[in-house]
Design a protein around this motif. Structure first.
Motif, PDB file in Angstrom:
ATOM      1  N   UNK A   1       0.829  -1.201   0.000  1.00 25.30           N
ATOM      2  CA  UNK A   1       0.000   0.000   0.000  1.00 25.30           C
ATOM      3  C   UNK A   1       0.866   1.254   0.000  1.00 25.30           C
ATOM      4  N   UNK A   2       1.963   1.204   0.738  1.00 25.50           N
ATOM      5  CA  UNK A   2       2.889   2.336   0.769  1.00 25.50           C
ATOM      6  C   UNK A   2       3.506   2.553  -0.608  1.00 25.50           C
ATOM      7  N   UNK A   3       3.879   1.443  -1.271  1.00 24.19           N
ATOM      8  CA  UNK A   3       4.433   1.551  -2.624  1.00 24.19           C
ATOM      9  C   UNK A   3       3.408   2.130  -3.593  1.00 24.19           C
ATOM     10  N   UNK A   4       2.161   1.673  -3.464  1.00 26.16           N
ATOM     11  CA  UNK A   4       1.107   2.187  -4.331  1.00 26.16           C
ATOM     12  C   UNK A   4       0.881   3.670  -4.125  1.00 26.16           C
ATOM     13  N   UNK A   5       0.916   4.111  -2.883  1.00 25.41           N
ATOM     14  CA  UNK A   5       0.720   5.532  -2.585  1.00 25.41           C
ATOM     15  C   UNK A   5       1.840   6.376  -3.170  1.00 25.41           C
ATOM     16  N   UNK A   6       3.047   5.817  -3.158  1.00 21.48           N
ATOM     17  CA  UNK A   6       4.204   6.546  -3.691  1.00 21.48           C
ATOM     18  C   UNK A   6       4.397   6.331  -5.187  1.00 21.48           C
ATOM     19  N   UNK A   7       3.503   5.521  -5.808  1.00 23.63           N
ATOM     20  CA  UNK A   7       3.570   5.214  -7.241  1.00 23.63           C
ATOM     21  C   UNK A   7       4.917   4.579  -7.613  1.00 23.63           C
ATOM     22  N   UNK A   8       5.342   3.629  -6.789  1.00 24.13           N
ATOM     23  CA  UNK A   8       6.585   2.913  -7.035  1.00 24.13           C
ATOM     24  C   UNK A   8       6.254   1.483  -7.454  1.00 24.13           C
ATOM     25  N   UNK A   9       6.783   1.047  -8.608  1.00 21.26           N
ATOM     26  CA  UNK A   9       6.518  -0.303  -9.071  1.00 21.26           C
ATOM     27  C   UNK A   9       7.392  -1.303  -8.322  1.00 21.26           C
ATOM     28  N   UNK A  10       6.901  -2.540  -8.257  1.00 19.58           N
ATOM     29  CA  UNK A  10       7.620  -3.584  -7.527  1.00 19.58           C
ATOM     30  C   UNK A  10       9.017  -3.843  -8.105  1.00 19.58           C
ATOM     31  N   UNK A  11       9.187  -3.936  -9.457  1.00 22.71           N
ATOM     32  CA  UNK A  11      10.545  -4.135  -9.978  1.00 22.71           C
ATOM     33  C   UNK A  11      11.520  -3.040  -9.550  1.00 22.71           C
ATOM     34  N   UNK A  12      11.027  -1.793  -9.480  1.00 24.76           N
ATOM     35  CA  UNK A  12      11.886  -0.692  -9.027  1.00 24.76           C
ATOM     36  C   UNK A  12      12.290  -0.905  -7.577  1.00 24.76           C
ATOM     37  N   UNK A  13      11.327  -1.376  -6.774  1.00 27.50           N
ATOM     38  CA  UNK A  13      11.612  -1.652  -5.371  1.00 27.50           C
ATOM     39  C   UNK A  13      12.588  -2.816  -5.242  1.00 27.50           C
ATOM     40  N   UNK A  14      12.453  -3.800  -6.150  1.00 23.06           N
ATOM     41  CA  UNK A  14      13.360  -4.946  -6.116  1.00 23.06           C
ATOM     42  C   UNK A  14      14.788  -4.522  -6.425  1.00 23.06           C
ATOM     43  N   UNK A  15      14.937  -3.638  -7.420  1.00 23.86           N
ATOM     44  CA  UNK A  15      16.285  -3.164  -7.769  1.00 23.86           C
ATOM     45  C   UNK A  15      16.879  -2.366  -6.609  1.00 23.86           C
TER      46      UNK A  15
END
Length: 202
Positions: free
Chosen positions: A63-77
């Motif tokens: 939910x935090x990632x969605x609020x910040x408009x961050x995609x999962x692959x970006x978070x993985x990197x």
């Protein structure tokens, strides 16, 4: 991937990141001069603090990632790079407590043991990634929950019996296990980045 295999993958990754054997010298340093009973209490509080933080990010991380408009692959990197930094610290033996923190009268079970030493950036990022993966696997959430609980139980055991453990494996043994953990974590970090790049190229 079966729930059992997912549990093993999550447990091993979290174990390597949080590095229970490597926590022993840090725990002993931060609790120097404390009584046996105080060390027991600090070990319990530190494990519970880290567990609560990891659970919060497992539940609300996406939910935090969605609020910040961050995609999962970006978070993985980003997570892979963070894990790589943690791995390099383990390999170099750079994670040592500061003299100021050792002298502080604050509750070391919360800071720095509970966070950031146990529930640090690497563990948090890995938890968010695994929570995202759990959504697409039967029994994934249960497997992840059990893995998180198991890792923190192991952390508590290592801290609770730190004095006895270090007498058995000696400081050189702890150093060796920490270096091996750093090597494994660096490989996991690189693999995390590779998987993210593959996801972006699909």
């Amino acid at each position: 991937m079966s729930a059992t295999r997912f549990f093993v993958e999550a447990f091993v990754t979290m174990f390597v990141i949080m590095d229970p054997p490597g926590v022993i010298p840090l725990f002993l340093a931060y609790t120097g001069g404390r009584s046996r009973q105080e060390r027991k209490s600090i070990a319990w509080q530190a494990a519970v603090t880290a567990f609560c933080l990891i659970v919060v990010f497992a539940v609300f991380g996406q939910a935090i990632l969605g609020y910040l408009h961050v995609e999962v692959p970006a978070m993985q990197i980003a997570g892979g790079l963070l894990l790589l930094l943690v791995a390099l610290e383990l390999l170099r033996g750079a994670a040592q407590p500061s003299a100021e923190a050792m002298r502080s009268n604050v509750n070391v079970a919360l800071v720095p043991l509970g966070t950031p030493l146990l529930a640090g950036p690497g563990a948090i990022v890995a938890t968010i990634v695994f929570a995202q993966q759990a959504a697409s696997r039967p029994g994934g959430y249960l497997a992840l929950g059990l893995a998180i609980a198991a890792v923190h139980l192991v952390l508590w055991v290592f801290m609770r019996f730190s004095v006895s453990i270090i007498r058995v494996i000696k400081e050189n043994g702890v150093e060796l296990v920490t270096r091996i953990a750093g090597l494994l974590l660096s490989a996991l970090a690189v693999q995390l980045i590779i998987n993210a790049i593959r996801a972006l190229l699909r």
